[in-house]
Design a protein around this motif. Structure first.
Motif, PDB file in Angstrom:
ATOM      1  N   ALA A 239       0.838  -1.202   0.000  1.00 52.33           N
ATOM      2  CA  ALA A 239       0.000   0.000   0.000  1.00 52.33           C
ATOM      3  C   ALA A 239       0.870   1.249   0.000  1.00 52.33           C
ATOM      4  CB  ALA A 239      -0.930   0.007   1.208  1.00 52.33           C
ATOM      5  N   ARG A 240       1.930   1.232   0.794  1.00 56.42           N
ATOM      6  CA  ARG A 240       2.846   2.371   0.835  1.00 56.42           C
ATOM      7  C   ARG A 240       3.516   2.574  -0.518  1.00 56.42           C
ATOM      8  NH1 ARG A 240       7.817   3.667   0.925  1.00 56.42           N
ATOM      9  NH2 ARG A 240       8.513   1.499   0.731  1.00 56.42           N
ATOM     10  N   GLN A 241       3.969   1.479  -1.140  1.00 53.15           N
ATOM     11  CA  GLN A 241       4.619   1.572  -2.444  1.00 53.15           C
ATOM     12  C   GLN A 241       3.651   2.082  -3.511  1.00 53.15           C
ATOM     13  OE1 GLN A 241       6.116  -2.349  -3.256  1.00 53.15           O
ATOM     14  NE2 GLN A 241       7.656  -2.284  -1.647  1.00 53.15           N
ATOM     15  N   GLY A 242       2.440   1.561  -3.494  1.00 50.79           N
ATOM     16  CA  GLY A 242       1.459   1.978  -4.484  1.00 50.79           C
ATOM     17  C   GLY A 242       1.098   3.440  -4.340  1.00 50.79           C
ATOM     18  N   ALA A 243       0.878   3.879  -3.100  1.00 52.25           N
ATOM     19  CA  ALA A 243       0.538   5.281  -2.855  1.00 52.25           C
ATOM     20  C   ALA A 243       1.672   6.196  -3.299  1.00 52.25           C
ATOM     21  CB  ALA A 243       0.226   5.493  -1.380  1.00 52.25           C
ATOM     22  N   LYS A 244       2.905   5.810  -3.005  1.00 54.12           N
ATOM     23  CA  LYS A 244       4.065   6.612  -3.408  1.00 54.12           C
ATOM     24  C   LYS A 244       4.161   6.703  -4.926  1.00 54.12           C
ATOM     25  CE  LYS A 244       9.080   6.982  -2.818  1.00 54.12           C
ATOM     26  NZ  LYS A 244      10.291   6.375  -2.187  1.00 54.12           N
ATOM     27  N   ALA A 245       3.923   5.577  -5.614  1.00 54.82           N
ATOM     28  CA  ALA A 245       4.005   5.577  -7.079  1.00 54.82           C
ATOM     29  C   ALA A 245       2.940   6.484  -7.688  1.00 54.82           C
ATOM     30  CB  ALA A 245       3.832   4.147  -7.602  1.00 54.82           C
ATOM     31  N   VAL A 246       1.727   6.412  -7.167  1.00 61.59           N
ATOM     32  CA  VAL A 246       0.649   7.246  -7.703  1.00 61.59           C
ATOM     33  C   VAL A 246       0.905   8.717  -7.408  1.00 61.59           C
ATOM     34  CG1 VAL A 246      -1.795   7.826  -7.460  1.00 61.59           C
ATOM     35  CG2 VAL A 246      -1.103   5.439  -7.659  1.00 61.59           C
TER      36      VAL A 246
ATOM     37  N   VAL B  31      -7.637  11.041 -16.656  1.00 61.60           N
ATOM     38  CA  VAL B  31      -6.432  11.476 -15.940  1.00 61.60           C
ATOM     39  C   VAL B  31      -5.968  10.394 -14.977  1.00 61.60           C
ATOM     40  CG1 VAL B  31      -5.552  13.097 -14.203  1.00 61.60           C
ATOM     41  CG2 VAL B  31      -6.877  13.947 -16.155  1.00 61.60           C
ATOM     42  N   TYR B  32      -6.902   9.836 -14.212  1.00 64.79           N
ATOM     43  CA  TYR B  32      -6.524   8.834 -13.211  1.00 64.79           C
ATOM     44  C   TYR B  32      -6.103   7.520 -13.865  1.00 64.79           C
ATOM     45  CZ  TYR B  32      -7.408  11.427  -8.953  1.00 64.79           C
ATOM     46  OH  TYR B  32      -7.318  12.324  -7.916  1.00 64.79           O
ATOM     47  N   GLN B  33      -6.705   7.158 -14.987  1.00 63.52           N
ATOM     48  CA  GLN B  33      -6.258   5.940 -15.671  1.00 63.52           C
ATOM     49  C   GLN B  33      -4.844   6.104 -16.209  1.00 63.52           C
ATOM     50  OE1 GLN B  33      -8.620   3.499 -18.216  1.00 63.52           O
ATOM     51  NE2 GLN B  33     -10.552   4.327 -17.437  1.00 63.52           N
ATOM     52  N   GLU B  34      -4.544   7.275 -16.767  1.00 57.74           N
ATOM     53  CA  GLU B  34      -3.183   7.518 -17.259  1.00 57.74           C
ATOM     54  C   GLU B  34      -2.183   7.512 -16.108  1.00 57.74           C
ATOM     55  OE1 GLU B  34      -0.626  10.936 -19.656  1.00 57.74           O
ATOM     56  OE2 GLU B  34      -2.822  10.943 -19.784  1.00 57.74           O
ATOM     57  N   CYS B  35      -2.570   8.144 -15.016  1.00 54.21           N
ATOM     58  CA  CYS B  35      -1.726   8.157 -13.821  1.00 54.21           C
ATOM     59  C   CYS B  35      -1.500   6.736 -13.314  1.00 54.21           C
ATOM     60  CB  CYS B  35      -2.394   9.010 -12.744  1.00 54.21           C
ATOM     61  SG  CYS B  35      -1.571   8.965 -11.150  1.00 54.21           S
ATOM     62  N   ALA B  36      -2.582   5.960 -13.258  1.00 61.53           N
ATOM     63  CA  ALA B  36      -2.484   4.582 -12.775  1.00 61.53           C
ATOM     64  C   ALA B  36      -1.592   3.743 -13.676  1.00 61.53           C
ATOM     65  CB  ALA B  36      -3.875   3.967 -12.683  1.00 61.53           C
ATOM     66  N   GLN B  37      -1.694   3.938 -14.988  1.00 61.43           N
ATOM     67  CA  GLN B  37      -0.859   3.187 -15.918  1.00 61.43           C
ATOM     68  C   GLN B  37       0.619   3.480 -15.674  1.00 61.43           C
ATOM     69  OE1 GLN B  37      -1.775   0.842 -18.712  1.00 61.43           O
ATOM     70  NE2 GLN B  37       0.304   0.494 -17.943  1.00 61.43           N
TER      71      GLN B  37
ATOM     72  N   MET C  25       5.523  -0.685 -10.769  1.00 59.81           N
ATOM     73  CA  MET C  25       5.269  -1.656  -9.703  1.00 59.81           C
ATOM     74  C   MET C  25       5.110  -3.062 -10.270  1.00 59.81           C
ATOM     75  SD  MET C  25       5.204   0.771  -7.508  1.00 59.81           S
ATOM     76  CE  MET C  25       4.980  -0.267  -6.076  1.00 59.81           C
ATOM     77  N   ASP C  26       5.328  -4.036  -9.414  1.00 60.43           N
ATOM     78  CA  ASP C  26       5.110  -5.430  -9.810  1.00 60.43           C
ATOM     79  C   ASP C  26       3.723  -5.874  -9.335  1.00 60.43           C
ATOM     80  OD1 ASP C  26       5.580  -7.942 -10.837  1.00 60.43           O
ATOM     81  OD2 ASP C  26       6.551  -8.678  -9.008  1.00 60.43           O
ATOM     82  N   PHE C  27       2.681  -5.073  -9.677  1.00 59.76           N
ATOM     83  CA  PHE C  27       1.312  -5.374  -9.294  1.00 59.76           C
ATOM     84  C   PHE C  27       0.544  -5.818 -10.535  1.00 59.76           C
ATOM     85  CE2 PHE C  27       1.253  -1.941  -5.707  1.00 59.76           C
ATOM     86  CZ  PHE C  27       2.213  -2.663  -5.013  1.00 59.76           C
ATOM     87  N   LYS C  28      -0.191  -6.883 -10.410  1.00 55.49           N
ATOM     88  CA  LYS C  28      -0.995  -7.360 -11.545  1.00 55.49           C
ATOM     89  C   LYS C  28      -2.409  -6.785 -11.444  1.00 55.49           C
ATOM     90  CE  LYS C  28       1.685 -11.627 -12.029  1.00 55.49           C
ATOM     91  NZ  LYS C  28       2.713 -11.226 -11.048  1.00 55.49           N
ATOM     92  N   ILE C  29      -2.525  -5.519 -11.744  1.00 50.07           N
ATOM     93  CA  ILE C  29      -3.789  -4.794 -11.593  1.00 50.07           C
ATOM     94  C   ILE C  29      -3.993  -3.946 -12.840  1.00 50.07           C
ATOM     95  CG2 ILE C  29      -5.111  -3.282 -10.059  1.00 50.07           C
ATOM     96  CD1 ILE C  29      -2.627  -3.648  -8.132  1.00 50.07           C
ATOM     97  N   SER C  30      -5.225  -3.837 -13.276  1.00 51.79           N
ATOM     98  CA  SER C  30      -5.493  -3.000 -14.442  1.00 51.79           C
ATOM     99  C   SER C  30      -5.535  -1.527 -14.031  1.00 51.79           C
ATOM    100  CB  SER C  30      -6.825  -3.384 -15.081  1.00 51.79           C
ATOM    101  OG  SER C  30      -7.912  -2.925 -14.301  1.00 51.79           O
TER     102      SER C  30
END
Length: 224
Positions: free
Chosen positions: A38-45, A68-74, A80-85
């Motif tokens: 969660a910390r890594q994901g939040a930092k990346a976003v 905007v959020y989809q581009e940011c998420a991509q 990250m090594d997360f398997k999430i769309s």
């Protein structure tokens, strides 16, 4: 100060999205959730969003908050090594905005201001993000970027010009309170008094400075 209208940004001004970070990533990671992920994901976003948003602001064609959020998420998920769309990440980011708690002094202060001032909400967001929140506030009008097809920080100044036009108001009658440079620069461009709410003792880095600075809404009551 003879203001008639107070304009409020919503996120990190009225409500604290940071409080929802664990829930954001529980919804995204599900059984793979850990505090570290969660910390890594939040930092990346959070490291990606400012650039994506700024590119959207500078672009000739408007992008919705979902885009905007989809581009940011991509961009974030590429790190990250997360398997999430990106679609799932974007949805949970936007939905959890709508579940964020109000800062403790906000609702009481707005209730005190409302008898004297017209209250409006000015937000770079969409209805998924704001509708569950703004129904808890007594306000007169909400201006949402996805509706206006413009952002507060637009080069053209369309967002706040639309606010002035729809309210049939003089810029000197309005004070806008927000936490970001888009709030301050957008208001400045329209001739509206800008008030930076700086809850975290950050440093202001833009040459165009806010007209006023507060740390919480209790200071706003005293200021007005």
């Amino acid at each position: 100060m003879n203001y008639k209208i107070i304009s409020f940004d919503i996120f990190q001004t009225l409500v604290d999205v940071n409080e929802r970070i664990p829930e954001i990533w529980r919804g995204i990671l599900k059984d793979d959730y850990t505090d570290e992920k969660a910390r890594q994901g939040a930092k990346a976003v959070l490291s990606t969003l400012p650039n994506v948003y700024e590119q959207a602001v500078q672009a000739e064609s408007f992008k919705t908050m979902d885009e905007v959020y989809q581009e940011c998420a991509q961009k974030a998920m590429d790190k990250m090594d997360f398997k999430i769309s990106p679609q799932d990440v974007a949805y949970h980011l936007m939905y959890q905005h709508s579940q964020a708690p109000f800062y403790h002094e906000v609702l009481d202060c707005i209730a005190k201001l409302r008898p004297k001032y017209q209250i409006i909400l000015s937000s770079d967001s969409n209805h998924l993000m704001v509708d569950a929140l703004i129904c808890k506030i007594r306000y007169d009008k909400a201006f949402i970027s996805d509706d206006l097809k413009s952002y507060k920080g637009d080069k053209s100044g369309k967002f706040f010009r639309t606010v002035l036009s729809q309210l049939d108001a003089d810029p000197k009658e309005i004070i806008h309170i927000g936490d970001s440079s888009a709030d301050i620069l957008g208001a400045h461009k329209a001739g509206i008094t800008s008030c930076w709410i700086n809850r975290d003792n950050r440093k202001w880095s833009n040459p165009i400075k806010p007209d006023l600075i507060i740390q919480n809404f209790n200071e706003l009551i005293d200021l007005l």
